[in-house]
Design an enzyme around this catalytic site. Structure first.
Site, mmCIF file in Angstrom:
data_model
loop_
_atom_site.group_PDB
_atom_site.id
_atom_site.type_symbol
_atom_site.label_atom_id
_atom_site.label_comp_id
_atom_site.label_asym_id
_atom_site.label_seq_id
_atom_site.Cartn_x
_atom_site.Cartn_y
_atom_site.Cartn_z
ATOM 1 N N LYS A 1 47.806 35.504 32.055
ATOM 2 C CA LYS A 1 47.788 36.973 31.983
ATOM 3 C C LYS A 1 49.184 37.577 31.804
ATOM 4 O O LYS A 1 49.322 38.642 31.226
ATOM 5 C CB LYS A 1 47.152 37.560 33.249
ATOM 6 C CG LYS A 1 45.643 37.393 33.314
ATOM 7 C CD LYS A 1 45.108 38.061 34.576
ATOM 8 C CE LYS A 1 43.603 38.004 34.646
ATOM 9 N NZ LYS A 1 43.072 38.752 35.803
ATOM 10 N N ASP B 1 41.356 45.210 34.721
ATOM 11 C CA ASP B 1 41.095 44.845 36.126
ATOM 12 C C ASP B 1 41.319 46.044 37.055
ATOM 13 O O ASP B 1 40.607 46.219 38.042
ATOM 14 C CB ASP B 1 42.022 43.708 36.578
ATOM 15 C CG ASP B 1 41.565 42.348 36.067
ATOM 16 O OD1 ASP B 1 40.356 42.177 35.810
ATOM 17 O OD2 ASP B 1 42.431 41.458 35.935
HETATM 18 P P1 NDP Z 1 47.278 34.175 42.182
HETATM 19 O O1 NDP Z 1 47.339 32.700 42.023
HETATM 20 O O2 NDP Z 1 48.144 35.060 41.347
HETATM 21 O O3 NDP Z 1 47.579 34.538 43.735
HETATM 22 C C1 NDP Z 1 46.925 33.845 44.752
HETATM 23 C C2 NDP Z 1 47.209 34.524 46.086
HETATM 24 O O4 NDP Z 1 46.388 33.887 47.077
HETATM 25 C C3 NDP Z 1 48.643 34.403 46.553
HETATM 26 O O5 NDP Z 1 48.991 35.572 47.247
HETATM 27 C C4 NDP Z 1 48.589 33.177 47.498
HETATM 28 O O6 NDP Z 1 49.557 33.207 48.508
HETATM 29 C C5 NDP Z 1 47.235 33.398 48.134
HETATM 30 N N1 NDP Z 1 46.632 32.166 48.656
HETATM 31 C C6 NDP Z 1 46.209 31.115 47.938
HETATM 32 N N2 NDP Z 1 45.682 30.171 48.762
HETATM 33 C C7 NDP Z 1 45.777 30.670 50.028
HETATM 34 C C8 NDP Z 1 45.405 30.178 51.318
HETATM 35 N N3 NDP Z 1 44.813 28.995 51.465
HETATM 36 N N4 NDP Z 1 45.620 30.967 52.389
HETATM 37 C C9 NDP Z 1 46.209 32.186 52.243
HETATM 38 N N5 NDP Z 1 46.595 32.708 51.052
HETATM 39 C C10 NDP Z 1 46.377 31.959 49.956
HETATM 40 O O7 NDP Z 1 45.729 34.543 41.992
HETATM 41 P P2 NDP Z 1 45.110 35.941 41.522
HETATM 42 O O8 NDP Z 1 45.847 37.030 42.205
HETATM 43 O O9 NDP Z 1 45.009 35.968 40.054
HETATM 44 O O10 NDP Z 1 43.599 35.831 42.075
HETATM 45 C C11 NDP Z 1 43.296 35.929 43.472
HETATM 46 C C12 NDP Z 1 41.779 35.955 43.645
HETATM 47 O O11 NDP Z 1 41.216 37.137 43.059
HETATM 48 C C13 NDP Z 1 41.057 34.770 42.997
HETATM 49 O O12 NDP Z 1 40.047 34.326 43.885
HETATM 50 C C14 NDP Z 1 40.420 35.378 41.760
HETATM 51 O O13 NDP Z 1 39.236 34.699 41.371
HETATM 52 C C15 NDP Z 1 40.099 36.790 42.250
HETATM 53 N N6 NDP Z 1 39.980 37.754 41.153
HETATM 54 C C16 NDP Z 1 38.789 38.427 41.004
HETATM 55 C C17 NDP Z 1 38.627 39.349 39.986
HETATM 56 C C18 NDP Z 1 37.319 40.047 39.832
HETATM 57 O O14 NDP Z 1 37.081 40.649 38.753
HETATM 58 N N7 NDP Z 1 36.446 40.039 40.824
HETATM 59 C C19 NDP Z 1 39.709 39.643 39.032
HETATM 60 C C20 NDP Z 1 40.930 38.905 39.291
HETATM 61 C C21 NDP Z 1 41.032 37.991 40.302
HETATM 62 P P3 NDP Z 1 51.029 32.568 48.283
HETATM 63 O O15 NDP Z 1 51.836 33.597 47.555
HETATM 64 O O16 NDP Z 1 51.517 32.322 49.675
HETATM 65 O O17 NDP Z 1 50.843 31.302 47.499
#
Ligand code: NDP
Length: 284
Positions: A72, A108
């Site tokens: 993205k 989004d």
């Molecule tokens: P990113 O990879 O950009 O970010 C992931 C985030 O999740 C980071 O803040 C990371 O923290 C955190 N994280 C990951 N694993 C853990 C864990 N085990 N415990 C705590 N925090 C955790 O992902 P996105 O922002 O793109 O997506 C996030 C979610 O949103 C996904 O599940 C995605 O499917 C969903 N989504 C849904 C949409 C919809 O239309 N419904 C649209 C876009 C996304 P850290 O920085 O510490 O690694």
């Protein structure tokens, strides 16, 4: 719109991985309801193939594409135009192709705002706590900002990333914290809107907030999970009598806005929602 021939037009989802996506079912239903002969395909694309994939969108039969993880952000440099909203979101999730010109946009933000707006009549009066500091959290923050939410806190496992995000989105005023239990216990008490924008919680037995911490939420809190299935996080919140919202409305509204951009016509929301719900059921 159109390739000027009777061949079907093409759309697709660019990402890696994409196999799990319910967008083909949802967009296929939308295109059929509009009476447009077009296919929406899965276009799995490793990073090294992204430039070639984007160049391929300039073909006359391609209407555009959706973009998902991990492209993205990187895709922006490969497009002719990027909307100011997508630039601020740091993410393009929709590409429109017209006469050889590729324009990037972000739907989004609209998807989240519309989904939340349907269940929350007074967003501006709420204090939001957002879990996560990735691309999805960013879209949520911009949506909340547009909805007039003035008090927003980002809590992330890696606090430095939350701090960077807050800095990056200035002049919007954001507080940034870690997401350890002690911090969450403090922050959650005043959160009348709690949003899980992390990727934690998709798998059974996994939740971004322990059930005992959810008990500290105000009674009028709305709990949102961007995951488009019923997660343990949402079930725990419902057991406490709290209102909840999953990620399906966001997905459907972002897809509807994208379809409207590709076709220039209002999207058939009901058909898209029904197809997305069916596809979600099939993946259970
Ligand atoms: P990113 O990879 O950009 O970010 C992931 C985030 O999740 C980071 O803040 C990371 O923290 C955190 N994280 C990951 N694993 C853990 C864990 N085990 N415990 C705590 N925090 C955790 O992902 P996105 O922002 O793109 O997506 C996030 C979610 O949103 C996904 O599940 C995605 O499917 C969903 N989504 C849904 C949409 C919809 O239309 N419904 C649209 C876009 C996304 P850290 O920085 O510490 O690694």
């Amino acid at each position: 719109m159109g390739a000027g021939s009777t061949d079907p037009l093409r759309l697709g989802l660019i990402g890696d991985p994409v196999a799990h996506s319910i967008s083909p079912a949802m967009q296929g239903a939308g295109l059929a309801a509009l009476g447009i002969t077009a296919t929406y395909e899965l276009w799995p694309t490793p990073t090294c193939q992204l430039p070639a994939r984007i160049a391929g969108l300039r073909a006359p039969d391609v209407l555009g594409a959706n973009v998902t993880v991990p492209h993205k952000g990187a895709v922006m440099d490969l497009l002719d135009e990027v909307s100011p909203l997508a630039r601020r979101a740091g993410a393009v999730n929709t590409i429109v192709h017209r006469d050889g010109v590729l324009s990037g946009d972000n739907t989004d933000v609209h998807g989240f705002a519309t989904g939340l707006g349907a269940v929350c009549r007074n967003p501006g009066s709420r204090a939001a706590l957002i879990l996560g500091a990735g691309g999805a959290a960013r879209a949520v923050i911009l949506a909340l900002e547009a909805m007039g939410v003035a008090r927003i806190t980002i809590a992330n496992r890696t606090p430095e990333r939350a701090a960077r995000l807050a800095e990056d989105l200035r002049p919007t005023s954001l507080r940034a914290t870690g997401a350890d239990a002690a911090t969450l216990a403090r922050e959650i008490r005043s959160a009348s809107l709690l949003v899980n924008a992390t990727s934690a919680g998709w798998h059974p037995g996994e939740t971004p907030v322990a059930p005992e911490l959810l008990r500290l939420l105000p009674r009028n809190a709305i709990v949102v999970d961007l995951t488009y299935r019923d997660t343990e996080f949402l079930r725990n919140a419902r057991l406490l009598g709290l209102r909840t919202l999953d990620g399906l409305p966001m997905l459907v509204h972002q897809g509807a806005r994208a379809l409207a951009l590709w076709t220039g016509r209002p999207a058939p929301l009901a058909a898209m929602l029904a197809a997305a719900e069916r596809a979600r059921e099939e993946r259970r």
